[in-house]
Design a protein around this motif. Structure first.
Motif, PDB file in Angstrom:
ATOM      1  N   PHE A 176      12.608   8.334  16.555  1.00  0.00           N
ATOM      2  CA  PHE A 176      12.790   8.660  14.998  1.00  0.00           C
ATOM      3  C   PHE A 176      12.451   6.705  14.925  1.00  0.00           C
ATOM      4  CE2 PHE A 176      16.347  10.757  16.310  1.00  0.00           C
ATOM      5  CZ  PHE A 176      16.865  11.643  15.052  1.00  0.00           C
ATOM      6  N   ILE A 177      11.724   6.568  13.445  1.00  0.00           N
ATOM      7  CA  ILE A 177      11.235   5.619  13.062  1.00  0.00           C
ATOM      8  C   ILE A 177      11.837   5.278  11.790  1.00  0.00           C
ATOM      9  CG2 ILE A 177       9.322   4.874  11.736  1.00  0.00           C
ATOM     10  CD1 ILE A 177       7.152   7.326  12.690  1.00  0.00           C
ATOM     11  N   ILE A 178      12.351   4.040  11.907  1.00  0.00           N
ATOM     12  CA  ILE A 178      13.663   3.735  11.278  1.00  0.00           C
ATOM     13  C   ILE A 178      13.029   2.465  10.698  1.00  0.00           C
ATOM     14  CG2 ILE A 178      15.828   2.729  11.302  1.00  0.00           C
ATOM     15  CD1 ILE A 178      15.507   5.623  12.485  1.00  0.00           C
ATOM     16  N   GLN A 179      13.589   1.921   8.565  1.00  0.00           N
ATOM     17  CA  GLN A 179      12.656   1.009   7.835  1.00  0.00           C
ATOM     18  C   GLN A 179      13.615   1.069   7.169  1.00  0.00           C
ATOM     19  OE1 GLN A 179       8.891   2.679   6.749  1.00  0.00           O
ATOM     20  NE2 GLN A 179       8.323   1.935   8.278  1.00  0.00           N
ATOM     21  N   LYS A 220      12.392 -13.525  -4.155  1.00  0.00           N
ATOM     22  CA  LYS A 220      11.991 -13.932  -3.321  1.00  0.00           C
ATOM     23  C   LYS A 220      12.676 -15.719  -2.835  1.00  0.00           C
ATOM     24  CE  LYS A 220       8.798 -17.906  -6.180  1.00  0.00           C
ATOM     25  NZ  LYS A 220       8.363 -18.162  -7.450  1.00  0.00           N
ATOM     26  N   ASP A 221      11.944 -16.104  -1.698  1.00  0.00           N
ATOM     27  CA  ASP A 221      12.376 -16.724  -1.041  1.00  0.00           C
ATOM     28  C   ASP A 221      13.852 -16.134  -0.380  1.00  0.00           C
ATOM     29  OD1 ASP A 221      10.161 -18.348  -1.731  1.00  0.00           O
ATOM     30  OD2 ASP A 221      11.220 -18.764  -3.456  1.00  0.00           O
ATOM     31  N   VAL A 222      13.959 -15.199   0.247  1.00  0.00           N
ATOM     32  CA  VAL A 222      15.213 -15.147   0.808  1.00  0.00           C
ATOM     33  C   VAL A 222      14.908 -14.081   1.673  1.00  0.00           C
ATOM     34  CG1 VAL A 222      17.522 -13.471   0.605  1.00  0.00           C
ATOM     35  CG2 VAL A 222      16.486 -15.206  -1.320  1.00  0.00           C
ATOM     36  N   ARG A 223      14.642 -14.132   3.429  1.00  0.00           N
ATOM     37  CA  ARG A 223      15.233 -13.462   4.178  1.00  0.00           C
ATOM     38  C   ARG A 223      16.027 -11.914   4.736  1.00  0.00           C
ATOM     39  NH1 ARG A 223      16.405 -15.941   8.226  1.00  0.00           N
ATOM     40  NH2 ARG A 223      17.107 -14.150   9.762  1.00  0.00           N
ATOM     41  N   GLU A 270      15.084 -11.606  12.644  1.00  0.00           N
ATOM     42  CA  GLU A 270      14.662 -13.019  12.101  1.00  0.00           C
ATOM     43  C   GLU A 270      13.216 -12.118  11.448  1.00  0.00           C
ATOM     44  OE1 GLU A 270      13.940 -16.016  15.417  1.00  0.00           O
ATOM     45  OE2 GLU A 270      15.965 -16.597  14.100  1.00  0.00           O
ATOM     46  N   GLN A 271      12.791 -10.895  12.445  1.00  0.00           N
ATOM     47  CA  GLN A 271      11.542 -10.370  12.088  1.00  0.00           C
ATOM     48  C   GLN A 271      12.530  -9.584  10.671  1.00  0.00           C
ATOM     49  OE1 GLN A 271      11.400  -6.831  15.047  1.00  0.00           O
ATOM     50  NE2 GLN A 271      11.588  -8.683  16.911  1.00  0.00           N
ATOM     51  N   HIS A 272      13.392  -9.315  10.051  1.00  0.00           N
ATOM     52  CA  HIS A 272      13.383  -8.885   8.645  1.00  0.00           C
ATOM     53  C   HIS A 272      12.534  -9.803   7.438  1.00  0.00           C
ATOM     54  CE1 HIS A 272      15.146  -5.981   6.114  1.00  0.00           C
ATOM     55  NE2 HIS A 272      15.553  -7.619   5.354  1.00  0.00           N
ATOM     56  N   PHE A 273      12.061  -9.055   6.805  1.00  0.00           N
ATOM     57  CA  PHE A 273      11.243  -9.539   5.715  1.00  0.00           C
ATOM     58  C   PHE A 273      12.038  -8.773   4.186  1.00  0.00           C
ATOM     59  CE2 PHE A 273       9.410 -12.302   8.665  1.00  0.00           C
ATOM     60  CZ  PHE A 273       9.545 -13.120   8.222  1.00  0.00           C
ATOM     61  N   PRO A 274      12.755  -8.871   3.057  1.00  0.00           N
ATOM     62  CA  PRO A 274      12.537  -7.943   2.412  1.00  0.00           C
ATOM     63  C   PRO A 274      11.591  -6.981   1.496  1.00  0.00           C
ATOM     64  CG  PRO A 274      13.742  -9.903   1.894  1.00  0.00           C
ATOM     65  CD  PRO A 274      12.838 -10.085   3.203  1.00  0.00           C
ATOM     66  N   ARG A 275      11.811  -5.651   2.042  1.00  0.00           N
ATOM     67  CA  ARG A 275      11.060  -5.402   1.346  1.00  0.00           C
ATOM     68  C   ARG A 275      10.913  -4.515  -0.287  1.00  0.00           C
ATOM     69  NH1 ARG A 275       7.684  -0.753   4.086  1.00  0.00           N
ATOM     70  NH2 ARG A 275       9.848   0.120   3.906  1.00  0.00           N
ATOM     71  N   ARG A 276       9.542  -4.251  -0.685  1.00  0.00           N
ATOM     72  CA  ARG A 276      10.010  -3.930  -2.539  1.00  0.00           C
ATOM     73  C   ARG A 276       9.529  -2.220  -1.566  1.00  0.00           C
ATOM     74  NH1 ARG A 276       8.434  -5.957  -7.724  1.00  0.00           N
ATOM     75  NH2 ARG A 276       9.318  -4.669  -8.854  1.00  0.00           N
TER      76      ARG A 276
END
Length: 175
Positions: free
Chosen positions: A51-54, A62-65, A85-91
């Motif tokens: 599975f590819i999970i995203q 902005k400026d939120v992890r 810590e690998q997570h960054f919000p994706r629009r």
């Protein structure tokens, strides 16, 4: 997406790509992504399918992890801090290729599907509750403004319960 269409899409996909979606991609969807990854690793399903999970959201952060209480809840679920810590919000509007390639877009609320999701992707959108409850749609409320961690955790527990049922159904269906 109807529940039957969801299961058929998974069956027809060699490497199912699932994207968990909420508004800001700082609470519900990253929690669901990381918890699903963990549950998948512990399941027989992982041995049969890749599975590819995203995860992603609709609004710009902005400026939120990640929401601090989401991080705390994930740590309590034994998700390693390195993974969190690998997570960054994706629009998602900036990642249209992911929307096109997705097997299913798993949303937390009907408004995510009916209002936020661009119309051309709605045919591959399903509520997380609908997967776990055989088509019944129940919104998972946004916990972003909740200040009490125990109340916050109740929402994350509902996501966990739905994900555990999802994994159980995958196993029962021979994935």
């Amino acid at each position: 997406m109807k529940i039957e269409s969801f299961w058929n899409a998974l069956k027809l996909s060699t490497n199912p790509k699932l994207i968990f979606v909420c508004l800001g991609n700082i609470c519900r969807s990253p929690f669901a992504q990381m918890k699903f990854e963990q549950l998948l690793q512990q399941s027989e399903v992982k041995r049969k399918h890749e599975f590819i999970i995203q995860s992603g959201g609709f609004i710009h952060q902005k400026d939120v992890r990640i929401h601090p209480m989401t991080e705390r809840a994930l740590l309590e679920e034994q998700i390693p801090i390195e993974r969190i810590e690998q997570h960054f919000p994706r629009r998602l509007r900036k990642h249209k290729e992911d929307l096109l390639d997705a097997t299913a877009l798993i949303v937390m609320a009907q408004s995510h599907r009916d209002i936020q999701m661009p119309a051309k992707y709605r045919d591959k959108t399903i509520l997380l509750s609908a997967i776990a409850l055989d088509g019944k749609e129940i919104d998972i409320p946004d916990p972003a403004l909740i200040e009490n961690f125990e109340e916050y955790k109740q929402i994350m527990q509902k996501i966990t319960d739905y994900l555990k049922t999802f994994i159980k159904l995958l196993e029962e269906k021979g994935f």
